[in-house]
Write a protein that holds these residues in place. Structure first.
Motif, PDB file in Angstrom:
ATOM      1  N   ALA A  36      24.429  56.530  62.578  1.00 46.67           N
ATOM      2  CA  ALA A  36      25.803  56.608  63.103  1.00 46.67           C
ATOM      3  C   ALA A  36      25.780  56.609  64.627  1.00 46.67           C
ATOM      4  CB  ALA A  36      26.471  57.874  62.590  1.00 46.67           C
ATOM      5  N   CYS A  66      28.290  56.359  56.201  1.00 48.61           N
ATOM      6  CA  CYS A  66      27.965  55.798  57.518  1.00 48.61           C
ATOM      7  C   CYS A  66      28.217  56.812  58.626  1.00 48.61           C
ATOM      8  CB  CYS A  66      28.779  54.524  57.769  1.00 48.61           C
ATOM      9  SG  CYS A  66      28.224  53.159  56.744  1.00 48.61           S
ATOM     10  N   VAL A  85      32.459  55.050  54.314  1.00 50.95           N
ATOM     11  CA  VAL A  85      32.736  55.692  55.599  1.00 50.95           C
ATOM     12  C   VAL A  85      32.155  57.099  55.685  1.00 50.95           C
ATOM     13  CG1 VAL A  85      34.604  54.276  56.437  1.00 50.95           C
ATOM     14  CG2 VAL A  85      35.147  56.100  54.857  1.00 50.95           C
ATOM     15  N   CYS A 135      35.076  55.424  61.109  1.00 56.81           N
ATOM     16  CA  CYS A 135      34.927  56.181  59.859  1.00 56.81           C
ATOM     17  C   CYS A 135      35.998  57.255  59.721  1.00 56.81           C
ATOM     18  CB  CYS A 135      33.548  56.835  59.793  1.00 56.81           C
ATOM     19  SG  CYS A 135      32.244  55.649  59.484  1.00 56.81           S
ATOM     20  N   THR A 193      30.819  53.905  65.099  1.00 53.30           N
ATOM     21  CA  THR A 193      30.970  54.242  63.678  1.00 53.30           C
ATOM     22  C   THR A 193      31.880  55.455  63.505  1.00 53.30           C
ATOM     23  OG1 THR A 193      28.550  54.149  63.788  1.00 53.30           O
ATOM     24  CG2 THR A 193      29.532  54.271  61.623  1.00 53.30           C
ATOM     25  N   ALA A 199      31.975  49.748  59.473  1.00 50.65           N
ATOM     26  CA  ALA A 199      31.036  50.874  59.504  1.00 50.65           C
ATOM     27  C   ALA A 199      29.694  50.456  58.911  1.00 50.65           C
ATOM     28  CB  ALA A 199      31.617  52.054  58.732  1.00 50.65           C
TER      29      ALA A 199
END
Ligand code: NDP
Ligand code: MN
Length: 398
Positions: free
Chosen positions: A217, A211, A208, A225, A221, A262
């Motif tokens: 991203a 990403c 996370v 995240c 996301t 993610a």
């Protein structure tokens, strides 16, 4: 907002304590003969292998067990399982275990599904070739029952495999690798010993964090995240210290699921790109442990060289990790490194590559391997990197 494009996960998820019980009734809707893929020991020892067989057989399914998966699974392990699936005419592959068992199940499902009479190897589908074999809807359906909270493989479209001959550890990616069904039962997760909880939980955190700052991203996301990061900072130490803390286990399982999403909607960056060669050259070093040895150094590098957007993302990570961030600049962003370091200390994973037995004379080959097998994550890093930068990062992580 900028226009963006991303895939979305395509897996049915059953989440909760005791959910393994529905295995038979659910798999019955998908196939008749299941190849049940596990590692060598844990699922058998803990009784989940027998339970899974019983649930499947009770609903009239035939079960063929393949229990030879090792951590960092190899092409040989996948190919042998593929043969088992083909010889027995299996029409669904069930992975019961951590990322290693689930990835192996996914890879077997690809190779067995594309079998047309000639011997077939998963390596033919690897993206390292000029013309890899296409993965199509012929792939067998996969059911994932996750026993760790780390890889997100139960909801992702990746499957990792290591070629020991060429020392390449790669992720095969295809929408057909998204499991048809995924079961997350905290009764299984609560059996993880502390060391497995630590290394798999840290893997989820890196998914996370990476990403989130990745060039790939996007708003979807960002949302998942940040939520997952908060859960991991808050609950991983608890799951590590007290394995039967069901609230902590559930939180980690949710975080792992968000982290899997993610990976589908964005892309990991340098820590994953540099950790794969570590496990490819030193198969005894688990994925999460290699990440423990690399992540802090790479965070510092990205903050030092990052643009405003990247620095502000590291400030968000610091805040999520419980740090007070007054304004957004590189100094404040470095507090994210402190937050992650403190977490690593709490779960006893603050290691150097030297502690893990990595030798400097493998660096050149590892760098070569990173550029062939992990081009995507290298390119997704928010800061451009050269070979020299990577050499520096490996050296400073010793
Ligand atoms: P593994 O599946 O390798 O399992 C690690 C160890 O923990 C094994 O010895 C296993 O025993 C044991 N174990 C697993 N679950 C339990 C449990 N509930 N109780 C007791 N022991 C348990 O770990 P990971 O989940 O971290 O998977 C790592 C693999 O996944 C790597 O190959 C990594 O590269 C890959 N990966 C895949 C991703 C993807 O998107 N597909 C993303 C990130 C990583 P036993 O072997 O006996 O079962
Ligand atoms: Mn990972």
């Amino acid at each position: 907002m900028e226009t963006f494009r991303c895939s979305l996960p395509a897996t049915d998820l059953i989440f909760g304590k005791g959910s393994l019980e529905c295995l038979g009734t659910e798999v019955r809707k998908i196939g008749k003969k299941a190849l049940l893929v596990t590692g060598k020991k844990s699922m058998k020892r803990l009784g989940f292998l027998k339970k899974s067989c019983d649930y499947l057989e009770k609903e009239g399914l035939e079960v063929v067990h393949y229990g030879e998966v090792v951590p960092n699974p190899t092409v040989e392990v996948v190919d042998k399982g593929t043969e088992r699936a083909i010889d027995n005419g299996c029409d669904v592959v069930v992975g019961l275990g951590g990322g290693s068992a689930i990835d192996t199940a996914k890879n077997i499902a690809i190779a067995a599904g594309h079998f047309e009479g000639e011997k077939i190897s998963i390596w033919e589908f690897a993206g390292v070739h000029d013309k890899p074999r296409q993965i199509t809807s012929k792939s067998l359906p996969v059911v994932a029952i996750t026993s760790t909270s780390g890889t997100g493989s139960h909801v992702s479209r990746f499957a990792v495999v290591t070629n020991q001959k060429t020392r390449e550890k790669i992720g095969i990616m295809s929408r057909f690798l998204c499991p048809r069904l995924s079961i997350v039962d905290v009764d299984i997760l609560s059996c993880m010993p502390p060391s497995v909880t630590a290394k798999t939980g840290f893997d989820a955190l890196t998914h996370v964090m990476e990403c989130f700052v990745s060039k790939r991203a996007n708003p979807i996301t960002d949302f998942t995240c940040l939520k997952a990061m908060k859960l991991i900072f808050d609950y991983l130490p608890g799951a590590y210290n007290k394995g039967d803390d069901m609230e902590a286990r559930e939180a980690m399982a949710l975080a792992d699921t968000f982290a899997g999403w993610a990976l589908v909607t964005s892309r990991p960056i340098l820590p994953h790109a540099l950790s794969h060669p570590v496990s490819a050259f030193y198969p005894e070093i688990d994925h999460g442990v290699a990440l423990g040895g690399l992540t802090l150094r790479i965070m510092r590098f990205n903050i030092e060289r990052g643009d405003e957007g990247t620095v502000s993302k590291y400030c968000e990570i610091a805040k999520t990790g419980g740090e007070k961030v007054a304004s957004c600049n590189k100094k404040e962003a470095s507090k994210s490194v402190k937050a992650v370091q403190e977490l690593l200390e709490k779960i006893e994973l603050n290691v150097t590559l030297k502690d893990l037995g990595v030798k400097e004379d493998s660096f050149e080959d590892m760098i070569e391997s990173a550029f062939t097998t992990m081009k995507g994550p290298i390119e997704a890093n928010p800061v451009p990197v050269t070979r020299e930068d990577i050499l520096n990062l490996y050296s400073k992580s010793m």
